[in-house]
Design an enzyme around this catalytic site. Structure first.
Site, mmCIF file in Angstrom:
data_model
loop_
_atom_site.group_PDB
_atom_site.id
_atom_site.type_symbol
_atom_site.label_atom_id
_atom_site.label_comp_id
_atom_site.label_asym_id
_atom_site.label_seq_id
_atom_site.Cartn_x
_atom_site.Cartn_y
_atom_site.Cartn_z
ATOM 1 C CD GLU A 96 -44.501 20.392 38.626
ATOM 2 O OE1 GLU A 96 -45.615 20.962 38.617
ATOM 3 O OE2 GLU A 96 -43.432 21.000 38.434
ATOM 4 C CB ALA A 142 -38.230 17.764 35.854
HETATM 5 N N1 CAA Z 1 -39.824 15.127 29.898
HETATM 6 C C1 CAA Z 1 -39.409 14.247 28.963
HETATM 7 N N2 CAA Z 1 -39.911 14.192 27.717
HETATM 8 C C2 CAA Z 1 -40.892 15.067 27.405
HETATM 9 C C3 CAA Z 1 -41.367 16.007 28.336
HETATM 10 C C4 CAA Z 1 -40.785 16.033 29.638
HETATM 11 N N3 CAA Z 1 -41.155 16.908 30.560
HETATM 12 N N4 CAA Z 1 -42.352 16.728 27.736
HETATM 13 C C5 CAA Z 1 -42.458 16.259 26.487
HETATM 14 N N5 CAA Z 1 -41.581 15.251 26.288
HETATM 15 C C6 CAA Z 1 -41.389 14.455 25.082
HETATM 16 C C7 CAA Z 1 -42.560 13.526 24.837
HETATM 17 O O1 CAA Z 1 -42.425 12.332 25.578
HETATM 18 C C8 CAA Z 1 -42.453 13.288 23.341
HETATM 19 O O2 CAA Z 1 -41.412 12.364 23.120
HETATM 20 P P1 CAA Z 1 -41.540 11.294 21.900
HETATM 21 O O3 CAA Z 1 -41.572 12.139 20.657
HETATM 22 O O4 CAA Z 1 -40.278 10.487 22.041
HETATM 23 O O5 CAA Z 1 -42.798 10.540 22.119
HETATM 24 C C9 CAA Z 1 -41.967 14.647 22.830
HETATM 25 O O6 CAA Z 1 -41.367 15.325 23.942
HETATM 26 C C10 CAA Z 1 -43.089 15.527 22.314
HETATM 27 O O7 CAA Z 1 -44.073 15.642 23.348
HETATM 28 P P2 CAA Z 1 -45.641 15.488 23.084
HETATM 29 O O8 CAA Z 1 -45.894 14.457 22.032
HETATM 30 O O9 CAA Z 1 -46.300 15.303 24.409
HETATM 31 O O10 CAA Z 1 -45.970 16.941 22.484
HETATM 32 P P3 CAA Z 1 -47.363 17.694 22.501
HETATM 33 O O11 CAA Z 1 -47.217 18.829 21.560
HETATM 34 O O12 CAA Z 1 -48.494 16.753 22.281
HETATM 35 O O13 CAA Z 1 -47.518 18.277 23.992
HETATM 36 C C11 CAA Z 1 -46.738 19.306 26.017
HETATM 37 C C12 CAA Z 1 -46.623 19.255 24.483
HETATM 38 C C13 CAA Z 1 -48.091 19.866 26.405
HETATM 39 C C14 CAA Z 1 -45.637 20.253 26.519
HETATM 40 C C15 CAA Z 1 -46.590 17.896 26.598
HETATM 41 O O14 CAA Z 1 -45.417 17.320 26.063
HETATM 42 C C16 CAA Z 1 -46.507 17.816 28.088
HETATM 43 O O15 CAA Z 1 -47.495 17.962 28.768
HETATM 44 N N6 CAA Z 1 -45.273 17.571 28.642
HETATM 45 C C17 CAA Z 1 -45.082 17.306 30.018
HETATM 46 C C18 CAA Z 1 -45.254 18.550 30.864
HETATM 47 C C19 CAA Z 1 -45.069 18.233 32.332
HETATM 48 O O16 CAA Z 1 -45.783 17.425 32.895
HETATM 49 N N7 CAA Z 1 -44.076 18.901 32.979
HETATM 50 C C20 CAA Z 1 -43.781 18.709 34.361
HETATM 51 C C21 CAA Z 1 -42.651 17.741 34.509
HETATM 52 S S1 CAA Z 1 -42.326 17.326 36.186
HETATM 53 C C22 CAA Z 1 -41.433 18.629 36.826
HETATM 54 O O17 CAA Z 1 -41.163 19.607 36.144
HETATM 55 C C23 CAA Z 1 -41.006 18.476 38.249
HETATM 56 C C24 CAA Z 1 -40.287 19.654 38.799
HETATM 57 O O18 CAA Z 1 -40.897 20.596 39.298
HETATM 58 C C25 CAA Z 1 -38.845 19.708 38.848
#
Ligand code: CAA
Length: 263
Positions: A134, A66
């Site tokens: 999460e 999300a």
């Molecule tokens: N939401 C919004 N933006 C996100 C995102 C997310 N879930 N995941 C990544 N992005 C954005 C980052 O903020 C970053 O933006 P900027 O370039 O503007 O700074 C861009 O995408 C690139 O991300 P990273 O720099 O983090 O890329 P990375 O290669 O270092 O890492 C990743 C990749 C491991 C996927 C990492 O981005 C990450 O861990 N993302 C979050 C994953 C997460 O926690 N997901 C769960 C969300 S909550 C949910 O899903 C609830 C539900 O059940 C409904």
């Protein structure tokens, strides 16, 4: 309808939806969820579409969950609406009359894994990492992770994944039955399309009956599940496909299934 966050195209009988927000790693904000719902509703009305494939844009990520920017602004009321919309989408995919294949091409985290789990089966590329992280955001899965993941990997493994936020490699995910098959990235879409083309040739009614019998049967006990199968098996006979399939076998020719759910 014109979509801004997803790509939606259809070739022959196969529809493909690509979640397309590369700058946010294809994260699911409200707009993506609404557009996915609208696209699935479009597909539902089109009898010519026989299989749906869902994937993510780019080579790095399927869906990174999300949208955390949006999550950060939620209050309990808006959070309930957001999670309800996500659940509506997942249930719609699960109950769609045609099979839905996830071609998972990279990170499938949080809502991304939940989206894949709502599909009928999952093909993954070798670079895939899956998880429910999460807990590291101080929240829990909100699009079905606590429920669908536990039904696939079992209670204890789901708890380990959800409580630690650990990520599994494609190989580990395959071993645990989360993904059906792992293939090199360059072969992922062809693998999904080949499977989709094979299913598209089967009878619409029998494909629907099998999908619903498995899904509905797993929601109940074995005895009731078997009743569901008996009724679904009998219902297949209402379609001309049953006669065509059995006759074609006896006449040693390929069947031509033309049955419809509208009959
Ligand atoms: N939401 C919004 N933006 C996100 C995102 C997310 N879930 N995941 C990544 N992005 C954005 C980052 O903020 C970053 O933006 P900027 O370039 O503007 O700074 C861009 O995408 C690139 O991300 P990273 O720099 O983090 O890329 P990375 O290669 O270092 O890492 C990743 C990749 C491991 C996927 C990492 O981005 C990450 O861990 N993302 C979050 C994953 C997460 O926690 N997901 C769960 C969300 S909550 C949910 O899903 C609830 C539900 O059940 C409904």
């Amino acid at each position: 309808m014109a979509y801004e966050t997803i790509l939606f195209d259809t070739t022959d009988a196969i529809a493909k939806i690509t979640v397309n927000r590369p700058k946010a790693l294809n994260a699911l904000n409200s707009q993506v969820v609404d557009e996915l719902l609208a696209a699935v509703e479009e597909i539902e009305k089109n009898e010519d579409i026989r299989v749906l494939i869902i994937t993510g844009a780019g080579e790095k990520v399927f869906v990174a969950g999300a949208d955390i920017t949006e999550l950060a602004k939620l209050n309990p009321v808006s959070a309930k609406h957001f999670a309800s919309q996500g659940h509506k989408l997942m249930l719609k995919l699960e109950s769609l009359s045609i099979p839905v294949l996830a071609a998972v091409n990279g990170f499938a985290l949080g809502g991304g894994l939940e989206l894949a789990l709502a599909c009928d089966f999952i093909y993954a590329s070798e670079n895939v990492k899956v998880g429910q992280p999460e807990i590291d955001l101080g929240i829990i899965p909100g699009f079905g992770g606590t429920q669908r993941l536990a039904r696939i990997v079992g209670k204890n493994m789901a708890k380990e994944m959800i409580l630690t936020g650990m990520r599994l490699s494609a190989e580990e995910a395959e071993k645990k039955g989360i993904v059906n098959r792992v293939v090199p990235a360059a072969e992922l879409m062809e693998t999904a399309e080949k499977s989709a083309r094979s299913i598209a040739k089967k009878g619409r009614v029998s494909v629907y009956a099998a999908k619903q019998a498995i899904n509905n049967g797993l929601d109940t006990d074995l005895k009731n599940g078997c009743e569901i199968e008996i009724n679904s098996f009998a219902l297949c006979m209402a379609s001309p496909d049953a006669n065509e399939g059995t006759t074609a076998f006896l006449e040693k020719r390929q069947p031509e299934f033309k049955g419809s759910l509208k009959e």
